[in-house]
Motif scaffolding. Sequence first.
Motif, PDB file in Angstrom:
ATOM      1  N   GLY A  26       0.794  -1.228   0.000  1.00 16.16           N
ATOM      2  CA  GLY A  26       0.000   0.000   0.000  1.00 16.16           C
ATOM      3  C   GLY A  26       0.820   1.267   0.000  1.00 16.16           C
ATOM      4  N   ARG A  27       2.043   1.193  -0.563  1.00 11.35           N
ATOM      5  CA  ARG A  27       2.926   2.380  -0.578  1.00 11.35           C
ATOM      6  C   ARG A  27       3.199   2.890  -1.993  1.00 11.35           C
ATOM      7  NH1 ARG A  27       4.030   5.817   2.177  1.00 11.35           N
ATOM      8  NH2 ARG A  27       6.270   5.942   2.015  1.00 11.35           N
ATOM      9  N   ASP A  28       2.433   2.427  -2.972  1.00 10.18           N
ATOM     10  CA  ASP A  28       2.766   2.837  -4.344  1.00 10.18           C
ATOM     11  C   ASP A  28       2.344   4.272  -4.654  1.00 10.18           C
ATOM     12  OD1 ASP A  28       0.024   1.780  -4.361  1.00 10.18           O
ATOM     13  OD2 ASP A  28       0.129   2.199  -6.524  1.00 10.18           O
ATOM     14  N   GLN A  29       1.530   4.876  -3.746  1.00  8.75           N
ATOM     15  CA  GLN A  29       1.127   6.271  -3.943  1.00  8.75           C
ATOM     16  C   GLN A  29       2.083   7.240  -3.224  1.00  8.75           C
ATOM     17  OE1 GLN A  29      -1.921   7.176  -5.906  1.00  8.75           O
ATOM     18  NE2 GLN A  29      -1.166   5.181  -6.550  1.00  8.75           N
ATOM     19  N   SER A  30       3.270   6.765  -2.922  1.00 10.20           N
ATOM     20  CA  SER A  30       4.276   7.566  -2.215  1.00 10.20           C
ATOM     21  C   SER A  30       5.278   8.114  -3.221  1.00 10.20           C
ATOM     22  CB  SER A  30       5.023   6.665  -1.237  1.00 10.20           C
ATOM     23  OG  SER A  30       5.692   5.647  -1.995  1.00 10.20           O
ATOM     24  N   TRP A  31       6.230   8.921  -2.740  1.00  8.57           N
ATOM     25  CA  TRP A  31       7.266   9.406  -3.662  1.00  8.57           C
ATOM     26  C   TRP A  31       8.091   8.243  -4.209  1.00  8.57           C
ATOM     27  CZ3 TRP A  31      12.477   8.693  -3.078  1.00  8.57           C
ATOM     28  CH2 TRP A  31      12.948   8.364  -1.804  1.00  8.57           C
ATOM     29  N   GLN A  32       8.243   7.153  -3.414  1.00  9.42           N
ATOM     30  CA  GLN A  32       8.998   5.999  -3.926  1.00  9.42           C
ATOM     31  C   GLN A  32       8.262   5.368  -5.115  1.00  9.42           C
ATOM     32  OE1 GLN A  32       8.294   6.378  -0.576  1.00  9.42           O
ATOM     33  NE2 GLN A  32       9.974   5.569   0.686  1.00  9.42           N
ATOM     34  N   GLY A  33       6.936   5.294  -4.999  1.00 12.08           N
ATOM     35  CA  GLY A  33       6.130   4.764  -6.106  1.00 12.08           C
ATOM     36  C   GLY A  33       6.249   5.657  -7.332  1.00 12.08           C
ATOM     37  N   ALA A  34       6.273   6.972  -7.072  1.00 11.91           N
ATOM     38  CA  ALA A  34       6.428   7.935  -8.172  1.00 11.91           C
ATOM     39  C   ALA A  34       7.804   7.767  -8.816  1.00 11.91           C
ATOM     40  CB  ALA A  34       6.249   9.361  -7.650  1.00 11.91           C
ATOM     41  N   GLU A  35       8.822   7.583  -7.984  1.00 12.28           N
ATOM     42  CA  GLU A  35      10.185   7.440  -8.501  1.00 12.28           C
ATOM     43  C   GLU A  35      10.319   6.197  -9.387  1.00 12.28           C
ATOM     44  OE1 GLU A  35      14.378   8.364  -6.613  1.00 12.28           O
ATOM     45  OE2 GLU A  35      13.456   6.618  -5.668  1.00 12.28           O
ATOM     46  N   SER A  36       9.747   5.061  -8.933  1.00 11.17           N
ATOM     47  CA  SER A  36       9.774   3.837  -9.744  1.00 11.17           C
ATOM     48  C   SER A  36       9.099   4.077 -11.091  1.00 11.17           C
ATOM     49  CB  SER A  36       9.039   2.686  -9.043  1.00 11.17           C
ATOM     50  OG  SER A  36       9.588   2.455  -7.774  1.00 11.17           O
ATOM     51  N   ARG A  37       7.950   4.768 -11.062  1.00  9.16           N
ATOM     52  CA  ARG A  37       7.218   5.032 -12.302  1.00  9.16           C
ATOM     53  C   ARG A  37       7.991   5.959 -13.227  1.00  9.16           C
ATOM     54  NH1 ARG A  37       3.047   4.923  -8.445  1.00  9.16           N
ATOM     55  NH2 ARG A  37       1.391   3.412  -8.875  1.00  9.16           N
ATOM     56  N   VAL A  38       8.667   6.983 -12.667  1.00 10.17           N
ATOM     57  CA  VAL A  38       9.473   7.893 -13.507  1.00 10.17           C
ATOM     58  C   VAL A  38      10.523   7.086 -14.269  1.00 10.17           C
ATOM     59  CG1 VAL A  38      11.285   9.668 -13.455  1.00 10.17           C
ATOM     60  CG2 VAL A  38       9.176  10.043 -12.198  1.00 10.17           C
ATOM     61  N   SER A  39      11.217   6.195 -13.550  1.00  8.47           N
ATOM     62  CA  SER A  39      12.273   5.396 -14.184  1.00  8.47           C
ATOM     63  C   SER A  39      11.695   4.461 -15.247  1.00  8.47           C
ATOM     64  CB  SER A  39      13.036   4.589 -13.138  1.00  8.47           C
ATOM     65  OG  SER A  39      13.565   5.456 -12.162  1.00  8.47           O
ATOM     66  N   LEU A  40      10.584   3.794 -14.923  1.00  8.95           N
ATOM     67  CA  LEU A  40       9.931   2.908 -15.893  1.00  8.95           C
ATOM     68  C   LEU A  40       9.442   3.693 -17.115  1.00  8.95           C
ATOM     69  CD1 LEU A  40       7.923   0.624 -13.446  1.00  8.95           C
ATOM     70  CD2 LEU A  40       9.564  -0.210 -15.155  1.00  8.95           C
ATOM     71  N   ALA A  41       8.897   4.890 -16.868  1.00 12.87           N
ATOM     72  CA  ALA A  41       8.390   5.721 -17.968  1.00 12.87           C
ATOM     73  C   ALA A  41       9.531   6.163 -18.883  1.00 12.87           C
ATOM     74  CB  ALA A  41       7.652   6.940 -17.415  1.00 12.87           C
ATOM     75  N   SER A  42      10.692   6.495 -18.297  1.00 14.63           N
ATOM     76  CA  SER A  42      11.844   6.922 -19.106  1.00 14.63           C
ATOM     77  C   SER A  42      12.345   5.788 -19.986  1.00 14.63           C
ATOM     78  CB  SER A  42      12.983   7.409 -18.210  1.00 14.63           C
ATOM     79  OG  SER A  42      12.520   8.463 -17.403  1.00 14.63           O
ATOM     80  N   ILE A  43      12.385   4.576 -19.427  1.00 20.81           N
ATOM     81  CA  ILE A  43      12.795   3.406 -20.220  1.00 20.81           C
ATOM     82  C   ILE A  43      11.786   3.180 -21.358  1.00 20.81           C
ATOM     83  CG2 ILE A  43      13.079   0.887 -20.197  1.00 20.81           C
ATOM     84  CD1 ILE A  43      14.206   1.175 -17.326  1.00 20.81           C
ATOM     85  N   ALA A  44      10.495   3.261 -21.036  1.00 20.60           N
ATOM     86  CA  ALA A  44       9.448   3.062 -22.048  1.00 20.60           C
ATOM     87  C   ALA A  44       9.586   4.087 -23.175  1.00 20.60           C
ATOM     88  CB  ALA A  44       8.071   3.159 -21.401  1.00 20.60           C
ATOM     89  N   LEU A  45       9.848   5.343 -22.806  1.00 22.13           N
ATOM     90  CA  LEU A  45       9.978   6.413 -23.790  1.00 22.13           C
ATOM     91  C   LEU A  45      11.157   6.149 -24.725  1.00 22.13           C
ATOM     92  CD1 LEU A  45       8.465   9.054 -24.395  1.00 22.13           C
ATOM     93  CD2 LEU A  45      10.071  10.233 -22.909  1.00 22.13           C
ATOM     94  N   ARG A  46      12.292   5.738 -24.141  1.00 23.83           N
ATOM     95  CA  ARG A  46      13.474   5.441 -24.972  1.00 23.83           C
ATOM     96  C   ARG A  46      13.216   4.295 -25.933  1.00 23.83           C
ATOM     97  NH1 ARG A  46      16.531   6.241 -20.256  1.00 23.83           N
ATOM     98  NH2 ARG A  46      16.853   4.006 -19.997  1.00 23.83           N
ATOM     99  N   ARG A  47      12.347   3.367 -25.530  1.00 24.14           N
ATOM    100  CA  ARG A  47      12.026   2.223 -26.392  1.00 24.14           C
ATOM    101  C   ARG A  47      10.965   2.540 -27.425  1.00 24.14           C
ATOM    102  NH1 ARG A  47      10.841  -2.333 -21.935  1.00 24.14           N
ATOM    103  NH2 ARG A  47      12.989  -2.955 -21.525  1.00 24.14           N
TER     104      ARG A  47
END
Length: 173
Positions: A26-47
Amino acid sequence: SMLAAHDSDEAAKFLQRGLDTLKAIGRDQSWQGAESRVSLASIALRRGDDVTAERLAREILAIEHEQSERMDVRLAQAKKVLGEVLLQRGEFAPAEPLLLESFEALEPRASLPQFRINGLELLAKLYEAWDAAEPGQGHDQQAKRWRDAQQQQQQSGHSEPAPEDESSRITPH
């Protein structure tokens, strides 16, 4: 390269596992969850997977959060990713405020001049593409202003103040 593709696959799997763990507790709405998504989104964008990048960026922007330094940085990064996705799709008007806001938020804290150069580059690209699509709207002057700032930055490698004058706030009609 194949190796880089493999590395980004491994990184994406690792990040996704981390995000799944945060969801489970239940911690995915935290800054850590946001940070994981930023990194995943950047990888997705590069691909070239703009659909995933957009979904992740919008998830970050939808997080109800306490004002915090950590969260502000992630929100700015999410705006940058989303702005980049919209720019690639030729949706210039909605991309503009996202790229301007993310630049303004990330620019002062960029201990790395690369952040700043990248932000300037995206804004120059936005107005260049917009001018090509809709000439005669003043986007060419905007493009030149941001491109000049970017080239100045690359030569000097240190911060120049961003263009401040009010005409840089042209809102599309």
